[in-house]
Motif scaffolding. Structure first.
Motif, mmCIF file in Angstrom:
data_model
loop_
_atom_site.group_PDB
_atom_site.id
_atom_site.type_symbol
_atom_site.label_atom_id
_atom_site.label_comp_id
_atom_site.label_asym_id
_atom_site.label_seq_id
_atom_site.Cartn_x
_atom_site.Cartn_y
_atom_site.Cartn_z
ATOM 1 N N LEU A 237 -0.520 2.642 2.131
ATOM 2 C CA LEU A 237 -0.171 2.844 3.330
ATOM 3 C C LEU A 237 1.362 3.505 3.294
ATOM 4 O O LEU A 237 1.312 4.509 4.139
ATOM 5 C CB LEU A 237 0.212 1.386 4.184
ATOM 6 C CG LEU A 237 -1.173 0.570 4.740
ATOM 7 C CD1 LEU A 237 -0.722 -0.674 5.092
ATOM 8 C CD2 LEU A 237 -1.926 1.536 5.416
ATOM 9 N N GLY A 241 0.432 7.368 5.364
ATOM 10 C CA GLY A 241 0.491 7.067 6.822
ATOM 11 C C GLY A 241 -0.244 7.861 7.724
ATOM 12 O O GLY A 241 -0.737 7.536 8.763
ATOM 13 N N ASP A 242 -0.113 9.170 7.252
ATOM 14 C CA ASP A 242 -1.014 9.989 8.088
ATOM 15 C C ASP A 242 -2.394 9.905 8.440
ATOM 16 O O ASP A 242 -2.883 10.144 9.370
ATOM 17 C CB ASP A 242 -0.394 11.624 7.524
ATOM 18 C CG ASP A 242 0.815 12.046 7.708
ATOM 19 O OD1 ASP A 242 1.527 11.224 8.392
ATOM 20 O OD2 ASP A 242 1.200 12.861 6.895
ATOM 21 N N VAL A 244 -3.592 7.044 8.394
ATOM 22 C CA VAL A 244 -3.795 5.878 9.377
ATOM 23 C C VAL A 244 -3.827 6.600 10.811
ATOM 24 O O VAL A 244 -4.416 6.385 11.857
ATOM 25 C CB VAL A 244 -2.936 4.887 9.261
ATOM 26 C CG1 VAL A 244 -3.156 3.648 10.176
ATOM 27 C CG2 VAL A 244 -3.192 4.284 7.798
ATOM 28 N N MET A 245 -2.653 7.318 11.145
ATOM 29 C CA MET A 245 -2.371 7.892 12.441
ATOM 30 C C MET A 245 -3.518 8.826 12.790
ATOM 31 O O MET A 245 -3.763 8.719 13.982
ATOM 32 C CB MET A 245 -1.104 8.438 12.445
ATOM 33 C CG MET A 245 0.046 7.241 12.419
ATOM 34 S SD MET A 245 1.731 8.183 12.511
ATOM 35 C CE MET A 245 1.937 9.051 11.031
ATOM 36 N N GLY A 265 -0.694 5.599 17.803
ATOM 37 C CA GLY A 265 -0.995 5.762 16.169
ATOM 38 C C GLY A 265 0.050 5.639 15.383
ATOM 39 O O GLY A 265 0.120 4.710 14.529
ATOM 40 N N GLU A 266 1.461 5.779 15.679
ATOM 41 C CA GLU A 266 2.583 5.325 15.045
ATOM 42 C C GLU A 266 2.728 3.720 15.061
ATOM 43 O O GLU A 266 3.275 3.230 14.456
ATOM 44 C CB GLU A 266 3.858 6.181 15.612
ATOM 45 C CG GLU A 266 3.806 7.759 15.407
ATOM 46 C CD GLU A 266 4.721 8.277 15.980
ATOM 47 O OE1 GLU A 266 5.705 7.674 16.682
ATOM 48 O OE2 GLU A 266 5.018 9.507 15.643
ATOM 49 N N TYR A 269 0.357 2.036 12.861
ATOM 50 C CA TYR A 269 0.555 2.146 11.769
ATOM 51 C C TYR A 269 1.844 1.457 11.394
ATOM 52 O O TYR A 269 1.693 0.628 10.052
ATOM 53 C CB TYR A 269 0.876 3.687 11.216
ATOM 54 C CG TYR A 269 1.741 3.783 9.743
ATOM 55 C CD1 TYR A 269 0.754 3.723 8.901
ATOM 56 C CD2 TYR A 269 3.040 4.206 9.809
ATOM 57 C CE1 TYR A 269 1.185 3.703 7.530
ATOM 58 C CE2 TYR A 269 3.658 4.199 8.552
ATOM 59 C CZ TYR A 269 2.729 4.198 7.422
ATOM 60 O OH TYR A 269 3.299 4.347 6.200
ATOM 61 N N LYS A 270 2.799 1.087 12.192
ATOM 62 C CA LYS A 270 4.152 0.406 11.796
ATOM 63 C C LYS A 270 3.723 -1.202 11.596
ATOM 64 O O LYS A 270 4.492 -1.784 10.806
ATOM 65 C CB LYS A 270 5.175 0.772 12.922
ATOM 66 C CG LYS A 270 5.825 2.195 12.711
ATOM 67 C CD LYS A 270 6.857 2.318 13.728
ATOM 68 C CE LYS A 270 7.492 3.794 13.804
ATOM 69 N NZ LYS A 270 8.452 4.081 14.653
ATOM 70 N N LEU A 273 1.602 -1.625 8.706
ATOM 71 C CA LEU A 273 2.620 -1.847 7.455
ATOM 72 C C LEU A 273 3.622 -3.016 7.342
ATOM 73 O O LEU A 273 3.732 -3.634 6.301
ATOM 74 C CB LEU A 273 3.579 -0.508 7.508
ATOM 75 C CG LEU A 273 4.519 -0.326 6.346
ATOM 76 C CD1 LEU A 273 3.625 -0.240 5.005
ATOM 77 C CD2 LEU A 273 5.322 1.055 6.442
#
Length: 450
Positions: A237, A241-242, A244-245, A265-266, A269-270, A273
């Motif tokens: 991850l 990360g990109d 996932v977003m 998306g951010e 992802y956060k 994570l």
């Protein structure tokens, strides 16, 4: 004359012994080998025949001279000499007849019970086979002989020597390599694949898997696997990360503003994570507890739930039926064979070193332990007794069939070459003993007549 007698004997024995071949199960008669040593023995027989015949002629001449002297008034001594010589001739002729009758017809006359060896060769072979079977292949004889030898003790002492253990190890390695070379890979692979598949289909695997999983969960053995998974997931991850977003963006409705998609998306992802990080760093994380309960429940279902067990069996059948799995099972033999052959060829391989050490240890124990010696002797005795009692007829038939396959004429010549010289001493002894007996009889008769 000799060749004529031999030819007649061969013709007669071929006709007379024909019935014996049927009994022995052999129709063709092979010619026995007449070696150079046999030729030398036959020359010795001829010399002894000349000696015995010469002694017969000698006593005949003595008899004629003694009778001539007696009629000329030489005195009483001539009668004694004539009687001794006469009895010597009778003894010599009788023993000549007896010895000759063993091998051929005397003077070519087909007198009953003569030419015994060529005429009775097959019967003698049967009798010899029966004699060997009764006196050498009986259980008591075999056990007694093997027990007297003490094979267990001798074998242990022999194996305890490092050089001998090396030799046995080398021979076993060579035999193993030979066996693996002879076997065709395709045949073995087919057998292995069929055996594995049949074994897997014959036994339900779900209960066993459930017990194993239950023990793993109870011992906490699965936690290390979870640690590895979540650590790798966290690292992935962080680096991707990109991905996932972008995946969140791609799944958003078309009517939502783009900046909202990015924010969502951010946020996803956060949170993802954060969740993975907490799960990685917190052994008591609720998700870990939920996973433990899931695995424990699954282990229980594998053992007791009918539907779960049925699904596992269906999955097992599907997996085993795939060509990739069958190829994997078959290829396992190739890898195993290559490994074994390499280990057998390498003198310093672990396989050969372990075999050598085992042989040395076995030899030392057998040499020092009377109980083990007794066990080994007992096994060997039982094995030998089983062989001789089960295959006694086959063993003795080797003798009878071999004798039946011999050519009568050459068999007679070979036997005569080996024992004929001693038989000629019978003729000589008959001449001497007959002369002495005749002298004694004549002396007693004269004494009683006086």
């Amino acid at each position: 004359m000799k060749r004529t007698e031999r030819t007649r004997a061969a013709d007669t024995t071929d006709a007379g012994a024909g019935s014996g071949s049927g009994a022995g199960g052999v129709t063709n008669r092979t010619m026995t080998t007449f070696s150079a040593a046999d030729e030398e023995k036959q020359r010795g027989v001829r010399r002894m025949k000349l000696t015995a015949t010469g002694l017969l002629l000698f006593v005949a001449v003595v008899y004629v001279l003694a009778e001539w002297a007696s009629h000329r008034g030489a005195g009483a001594w001539a009668g004694y000499v004539a009687a001794a010589a006469e009895a010597g001739m009778v003894g010599a002729l009788a023993d000549w007849f007896a010895v000759t009758a063993l091998f051929r017809y005397p003077l070519g006359l087909r007198i009953p019970h003569t030419a015994i060896i060529p005429n009775k060769k097959d019967q003698l072979g049967v009798s010899l086979g029966d004699f060997v079977g009764e006196n050498f292949l009986s259980e008591d004889v075999v056990r007694g002989r093997l027990r007297a030898v003490g094979i267990g003790s001798r074998l242990g002492t022999w194996l305890a020597v490092p050089e001998h253990a090396d030799r046995v190890t080398a021979e076993l390695s060579a035999a193993l390599r030979g066996a693996l070379t002879v076997l065709r890979d395709s045949d073995v692979q087919a057998v292995v694949g069929e055996a594995v598949t049949r074994r897997a289909n014959a036994q339900e695997i779900a209960p066993g898997m459930g017990k194993m999983l239950e023990k793993v969960v109870a011992d906490g053995g699965h936690k290390k696997a979870v640690d590895v998974v979540v650590t790798r997931a966290h690292d992935w991850l962080v680096l991707h990360g990109d991905y996932v977003m972008n995946a969140v963006h791609g799944g958003a409705p078309g009517w939502t503003p783009r900046f909202v998609d990015r924010k969502v998306g951010e946020r996803v992802y956060k949170e993802l994570l954060r969740f993975i990080t907490e799960m990685r760093d917190m052994p008591t994380h609720p998700a870990r507890g939920a996973l433990d309960r899931f695995l424990a429940d699954f282990a229980s279902d594998l053992q007791s739930d009918t539907d779960t067990r049925a699904r596992v069996e269906r999955l097992k059948g599907e997996v085993l039926g795939r060509d990739e799995v069958q190829d994997l099972i078959a290829s396992a033999w190739t890898a195993v064979r290559s490994m074994i052959v390499s280990a057998a060829e390498d003198e310093r391989s672990e396989l050969r070193l372990r075999v050598r050490a085992s042989l040395l240890s076995l030899g030392a124990r057998m040499a020092a332990d009377p109980r083990m010696q007794g066990k080994v002797d007992g096994w060997l005795e039982s094995a030998a007794v089983y062989v001789v009692t089960t295959y006694r007829k086959e063993i003795t038939s080797l003798i009878t069939d071999t004798v039946a396959s011999w050519d009568p004429e050459h068999t007679t010549r070979k036997i005569e070459a080996n024992i004929g010289r001693d038989l000629q001493f019978i003729r000589i002894n008959g001449t001497v003993v007959g002369s002495l007996a005749g002298l004694v009889i004549y002396t007693v008769a004269r004494a009683l007549g006086a």
